[in-house]
Design an enzyme around this catalytic site. Structure first.
Site, PDB file in Angstrom:
ATOM      1  N   ASP A  93       0.860  -1.179   0.000  1.00  0.00           N
ATOM      2  CA  ASP A  93       0.000   0.000   0.000  1.00  0.00           C
ATOM      3  C   ASP A  93       0.901   1.235   0.000  1.00  0.00           C
ATOM      4  O   ASP A  93       2.130   1.121   0.028  1.00  0.00           O
ATOM      5  CB  ASP A  93      -0.973  -0.029   1.182  1.00  0.00           C
ATOM      6  CG  ASP A  93      -0.260   0.010   2.531  1.00  0.00           C
ATOM      7  OD1 ASP A  93       0.974   0.219   2.566  1.00  0.00           O
ATOM      8  OD2 ASP A  93      -0.926  -0.175   3.555  1.00  0.00           O
ATOM      9  N   ASP A 279      -8.125  -7.474   0.252  1.00  0.00           N
ATOM     10  CA  ASP A 279      -7.222  -7.676   1.381  1.00  0.00           C
ATOM     11  C   ASP A 279      -7.986  -7.281   2.631  1.00  0.00           C
ATOM     12  O   ASP A 279      -8.880  -6.434   2.569  1.00  0.00           O
ATOM     13  CB  ASP A 279      -5.968  -6.787   1.290  1.00  0.00           C
ATOM     14  CG  ASP A 279      -6.266  -5.364   1.735  1.00  0.00           C
ATOM     15  OD1 ASP A 279      -6.897  -4.625   0.958  1.00  0.00           O
ATOM     16  OD2 ASP A 279      -5.913  -4.991   2.871  1.00  0.00           O
ATOM     17  N   CYS A 317     -13.125 -28.358   6.946  1.00  0.00           N
ATOM     18  CA  CYS A 317     -11.869 -27.665   6.621  1.00  0.00           C
ATOM     19  C   CYS A 317     -10.711 -28.654   6.549  1.00  0.00           C
ATOM     20  O   CYS A 317     -10.604 -29.559   7.371  1.00  0.00           O
ATOM     21  CB  CYS A 317     -11.584 -26.604   7.684  1.00  0.00           C
ATOM     22  SG  CYS A 317     -10.032 -25.721   7.436  1.00  0.00           S
ATOM     23  N   CYS A 319      -7.466 -27.759   6.797  1.00  0.00           N
ATOM     24  CA  CYS A 319      -6.225 -27.137   7.273  1.00  0.00           C
ATOM     25  C   CYS A 319      -5.556 -27.996   8.353  1.00  0.00           C
ATOM     26  O   CYS A 319      -6.179 -28.887   8.935  1.00  0.00           O
ATOM     27  CB  CYS A 319      -6.487 -25.724   7.788  1.00  0.00           C
ATOM     28  SG  CYS A 319      -7.026 -25.605   9.501  1.00  0.00           S
ATOM     29  N   CYS A 322      -7.369 -28.040  11.803  1.00  0.00           N
ATOM     30  CA  CYS A 322      -8.579 -28.876  11.877  1.00  0.00           C
ATOM     31  C   CYS A 322      -8.235 -30.359  11.740  1.00  0.00           C
ATOM     32  O   CYS A 322      -8.947 -31.218  12.270  1.00  0.00           O
ATOM     33  CB  CYS A 322      -9.573 -28.454  10.805  1.00  0.00           C
ATOM     34  SG  CYS A 322     -10.285 -26.826  11.134  1.00  0.00           S
ATOM     35  N   HIS A 348      -6.048 -21.623  10.535  1.00  0.00           N
ATOM     36  CA  HIS A 348      -7.422 -21.983  10.160  1.00  0.00           C
ATOM     37  C   HIS A 348      -8.148 -20.836   9.456  1.00  0.00           C
ATOM     38  O   HIS A 348      -8.741 -21.029   8.391  1.00  0.00           O
ATOM     39  CB  HIS A 348      -8.245 -22.437  11.375  1.00  0.00           C
ATOM     40  CG  HIS A 348      -9.688 -22.539  10.991  1.00  0.00           C
ATOM     41  ND1 HIS A 348     -10.174 -23.605  10.266  1.00  0.00           N
ATOM     42  CD2 HIS A 348     -10.713 -21.659  11.119  1.00  0.00           C
ATOM     43  CE1 HIS A 348     -11.455 -23.389   9.990  1.00  0.00           C
ATOM     44  NE2 HIS A 348     -11.808 -22.215  10.495  1.00  0.00           N
TER      45      HIS A 348
END
Ligand SMILES: [Zn+2]
Length: 387
Positions: A93, A279, A317, A319, A322, A348
């Site tokens: 940015d 974002d 999920c 991930c 999880c 997660h």
């Protein structure tokens, strides 16, 4: 010079767009979510975990990196990619948003923004030209113009004056950006040849001002366009309407980035209205506060109801958190103040956001986006925060 930056629109489904951004550090499938790596690090995460979650691009904050460790130091380390050890695309940015929200004192003039560092009170001036030079030294694949960030709510007169100043600053940013292609003109050698620059549409919640801003920015000409000044406290429906109408007027063959949004439902709704890039600190910041996003609604892991809950956070999920850990364990880590709580929760939440983007892209490719959207919003509205 030729820029390796490009955008290819692969398919559309209603207003939703499936595409690909090419940058000097590789490609990004869109719609894309960019995790925020404020200090050159996504908080609580190792880069390999960010990559494993599916992030193809991350965002760095110019304000923070400029103050510490400094853009010149980073350039001497070979630029931001090499300094932090991230090889995929990055966006920085301009620093404007943090100056408006973080700096101790700030005075905005036509020349630029004078502010005091929140770290040590030292005084700095960020002009449009300097924002370009700093980002050129950092060397992200995509740099943003310096814009004036308006507080919400703002009067129409204030929004108009701010939008017009932002348009003048955008022209100065573009002039400087074009000049950096010839270091003899600016004294700045870009860390990443082929960096792209995005303009930022402003105008608050006033669509006619947004229209004027789009006309000014597309008249200057950038590699992509962001929509700024939304997700700052206005009602969701207002954000959706302004984002949608503004996106509709932006060039079809260039990427559109909605800055600072939002909840998972915001992402789905704004993809439906033609946004390609997002974002937000929400998945990472909320994770550190124990607020977790799941396919079954939001979970506040501090809640006592999870003390003996042996289920994973989200059975849907894939991930690492999880796959291996129970809600009971995650609650214990959080209550005990363990650092791993922030890491496991962030793994997660980022996976949830990035998997949502993957499902969005798949649905657009299959031309089933509207069905996906209806189902997603039904589950999001049915299951509110549990505390
Ligand atoms: Zn998970």
């Amino acid at each position: 010079m030729t820029t390796p930056f490009s955008f290819t629109l692969a398919a559309t489904d209603g207003g939703a767009r499936l595409g690909r951004v090419e940058t000097p550090h590789g490609g990004v499938e869109t719609p894309a979510f960019m995790p925020v790596g404020t200090q050159g690090s996504v908080k609580a995460m190792l880069h390999r975990d960010v990559e494993a979650a599916g992030a193809e691009i991350v965002l760095g904050n110019t304000y923070h990196l400029f103050l510490r460790p400094g853009d010149e130091l980073i350039q001497r380390r070979g630029g931001l990619h090499r300094f932090i050890g991230w090889e995929r695309p990055m966006l920085t940015d301009s620093g404007g948003f943090q100056i408006f929200s973080l700096a101790e004192r700030r005075v905005i003039r036509e020349e630029g923004a004078e502010f005091q560092s929140h770290l040590d009170g030292s005084t700095h001036v960020l002009t449009p030209e300097r924002a370009v030079d700093i980002q050129s030294r950092l060397g992200a694949d995509i740099a943003m113009v310096l814009d004036e960030c308006l507080a919400y709510p703002a009067t129409r007169d204030a929004a108009a004056a701010s939008m017009q100043r932002s348009a003048r600053w955008a022209q100065r940013c573009r002039d400087r950006f074009m000049a950096t292609h010839n270091a003899a003109l600016t004294g700045v050698v870009p860390s990443t040849p082929g960096q792209a620059q995005f303009g930022i549409v402003q105008g608050g919640v006033f669509q006619d001002l947004r229209d004027e801003s789009v006309a000014a920015l597309t008249g200057i000409g950038f590699e992509g366009y962001a929509i700024g000044g939304l997700s700052v406290g206005e009602p969701s429906e207002v954000m959706y309407a302004i984002a949608g109408e503004t996106a509709r007027q932006l060039p079809v063959d260039q990427p559109r980035y909605l800055m600072g949004a939002g909840t998972p439902a915001d992402l789905v709704e704004c993809v439906a209205r033609g946004i390609d890039m997002f974002d937000c600190v929400m998945p990472t910041r909320n994770a550190r506060n124990g607020q977790l996003f799941t396919s079954q609604g939001r979970i506040n892991i501090r809640n006592a109801r999870y003390a003996e809950d042996d289920r994973p956070l989200d059975p849907a999920c894939g991930c690492g958190t999880c796959a291996r850990h129970s809600r009971a364990y995650l609650r214990h880590l959080y209550m005990a103040g363990e650092m791993s709580a922030a890491t496991l929760n962030t793994v997660h939440n980022l996976s949830y956001y990035l998997d949502t983007m993957r499902r969005i892209r798949d649905a657009i490719a299959l031309r089933t986006f509207d069905t996906f959207r209806q189902g997603f919003l039904r589950s999001a509205s049915r299951l509110a925060l549990d505390s």
